[in-house]
Scaffold this motif. Structure first.
Motif, PDB file in Angstrom:
ATOM      1  N   THR A 153      -1.623 -18.642 -10.643  1.00  0.00           N
ATOM      2  CA  THR A 153      -1.984 -17.101 -10.156  1.00  0.00           C
ATOM      3  C   THR A 153      -3.264 -16.892 -10.917  1.00  0.00           C
ATOM      4  O   THR A 153      -3.526 -17.017 -11.883  1.00  0.00           O
TER       5      THR A 153
ATOM      6  N   ARG B 286       0.779  -9.941  -5.373  1.00  0.00           N
ATOM      7  CA  ARG B 286      -0.453 -10.300  -5.863  1.00  0.00           C
ATOM      8  C   ARG B 286      -1.627  -9.670  -5.079  1.00  0.00           C
ATOM      9  O   ARG B 286      -2.722  -9.166  -5.713  1.00  0.00           O
TER      10      ARG B 286
ATOM     11  N   GLU C 176      -2.007  -5.519  -6.212  1.00  0.00           N
ATOM     12  CA  GLU C 176      -2.968  -5.670  -7.576  1.00  0.00           C
ATOM     13  C   GLU C 176      -3.671  -4.522  -8.136  1.00  0.00           C
ATOM     14  O   GLU C 176      -3.826  -4.702  -9.510  1.00  0.00           O
TER      15      GLU C 176
END
Length: 514
Positions: A180, A238, A242
């Motif tokens: 990630t 994500r 975020e």
């Protein structure tokens, strides 16, 4: 056939027994086929659903190379590739006859069934075929070197090199790890104290993946529970949530049997609602202890709201507050309302084909889960009132590049990408029937933590009306229903920035205690 003399592969290495075996053509072929079937049975024991991890996939490729090499040397024909491939998969199918899960069913009458077929047998074939082919070429070279038969085909260097390159490329593709990206600070550079990791956590005796992202590990912890059951939201969380990492340690969990945790599906007897709640409690304790927090926040989306409410009811001491997005209350009643609404829509619009199709499925709970559910879900847009989602939501979604179901994201390795879809199919089929007896209106009349429900004005009536009814009757230390006019079911994604402000300006000041 000419008599074969014992030969040496290399100085000091003699293979008289092999020469004796290959002198009997029928026996050699039978042994090669038997090895192919046995290898398939072994593969089905190690990876009954096909490769579920990179290690599984590399094992499959290694077995394929072995089968091809031995078979090619014994059969001494390039055509042995076809037969070896067939008997290898025959062994696999025989070995997993009792494996439970619709991703292994042959349902080519349903789009998801076709996808499941491609992602199980198709991907497995893609991983096994090049190594078997390479092995056959190696086996032929061995047979030629030992002089076992004058009929061994001559080498074709270019073709052999191409097969080798393909096999090597597959090894690299399979072994490439998931990751990630780093969490960025206000200056556009990686946050100095940032966390961006794919953690493996042991929950209920099974390894499960939790993506943890934060600019500052000292911030409050927010655990996100994805929908489904069986959906993996690592990539979407994500890409779309975020902004929350600036003020929270955001943990996104691939639940048992889904996404990167697909390998924890077996034994399927362990995939119960009670086990899912227990897993979440264990994970909450892990996050609380790791980040030195007394409690954490839990945010559920769709099925995640069912899991979240049950865990909060069981262990209120672990949570500052509960937040629900796309709140579910009674899955059975929601399905029945949607079923009736689709019939009414079809009747109102004169769509006889739709009416007959929905009527044929029968009133929920559907007997043919998950295939019937996938058909009905495809018609949800017919029941939605038109609206324009927030521009930032659309912009982030378009720019994320994560692809359908997030499978193009770096958070998933090659095998993980396959698991994202088949995990949704298999976990849904096992967990969804267990939800049919739940109705929060009677089962959860009270919670001991503050409750915040994110309400999308364009949510389907079959969900929204029940959520309002449950909320109105719920007893809690504090409760709020926050309505967003430009949102539907996935409120927290559609209104991520508004939710961020809600958390930092309202929920945290009212509930957080370090």
């Amino acid at each position: 056939m000419a008599r074969l003399e014992p030969t040496s592969l290399a100085p000091g290495i003699s293979l008289p027994w092999a020469a004796s075996l290959v002198s009997n053509r029928k026996l050699a072929v039978a042994v090669a086929l038997g090895i192919g079937v046995a290898a398939g049975l072994l593969t089905s024991f190690v990876a009954p659903r096909g490769p579920t991890t990179a290690a599984n996939a590399l094992f499959v490729m290694a077995v394929g190379l072995f089968v091809g090499t031995v078979g090619g040397a014994l059969v001494r024909s390039r055509w042995s590739l076809v037969v070896l491939f067939f008997v290898y998969f025959l062994g696999i199918e025989a070995g997993r006859l009792n494996v439970v899960g619709p991703s292994l069913d042959l349902r080519l009458d349903n789009p998801y069934g076709v996808i499941a077929f491609v992602l199980t047998r198709g991907i497995h074939s893609m991983l096994a075929l090049p190594p078997i082919a390479l092995g056959v070429l190696v086996g032929l070279a061995v047979a030629r070197r030992l002089g076992w038969s004058p009929s061994v085909p001559r080498r074709r260097p270019l073709g052999s090199a191409m097969v080798g390159v393909i096999a090597a490329a597959l090894v690299v593709l399979v072994a490439w790890p998931a990751s990630t990206p780093p969490v960025m600070g206000p200056d556009g550079q990686p946050a100095p104290r940032g966390i961006a990791e794919m953690a493996t956590v042991r929950l209920g005796a099974a390894d499960q993946t939790v993506m943890i992202r934060a600019a500052d590990p000292d911030k409050p912890v927010l655990l996100y529970l994805s929908g489904g059951p069986g959906q993996s939201d690592l990539a979407y969380a994500r890409a779309l949530l975020e902004p929350l990492t600036a003020d929270f340690v955001v943990a996104v969990w691939d639940q048992r049997g889904s996404g990167r945790s697909y390998g924890a599906l077996d034994p399927t007897s362990s995939l119960t609602l009670e086990r899912a709640v227990a897993d979440m409690v264990e994970l909450s304790e892990y996050l609380r202890d790791r980040f030195s927090e007394q409690k954490i926040y839990v945010l559920g989306e769709s099925w995640g709201t069912t899991l979240g409410v049950l865990a909060v009811q069981d262990r209120p001491d672990l949570f500052h507050a509960y937040i629900g997005s796309g709140q579910m209350v009674s899955q059975r009643e929601t399905d029945r309302i949607i079923w009736r609404d689709l019939l009414a829509y079809a009747d109102r619009t004169g769509n006889g084909d739709l009416y007959d199709q929905i009527l044929t499925l029968g009133e929920p709970p559907y007997r043919d889960t998950p295939w019937a559910n996938s058909v009905v879900m495809g018609y949800y847009p017919l029941l939605e009132t038109p609206y324009t989602p927030p521009a930032l939501y659309v912009e982030r979604g378009n720019a994320s590049g994560v692809g359908p179901y997030g499978v193009l994201a770096s958070e998933y390795s090659f095998i993980d990408k396959v698991n994202v879809i088949r995990g949704l199919v298999d976990m849904f089929s096992l967990m969804y029937p267990q939800l049919q007896g739940i109705d929060f209106r009677t089962d959860v009349p009270a919670l001991e933590v503050p409750v915040y429900v994110l309400d999308g004005a364009h949510e389907l009536a079959g969900r929204r009306d029940l959520a309002h009814e449950w909320f109105d009757g719920l007893t809690a230390p504090h409760k709020e229903l926050i309505t967003y006019e430009d949102a539907g079911h996935s409120v927290v994604f559609e209104e991520a920035d508004a939710f961020h402000r809600l958390m930092t300006d309202s929920i945290v000041p009212a509930t957080y205690r370090k």
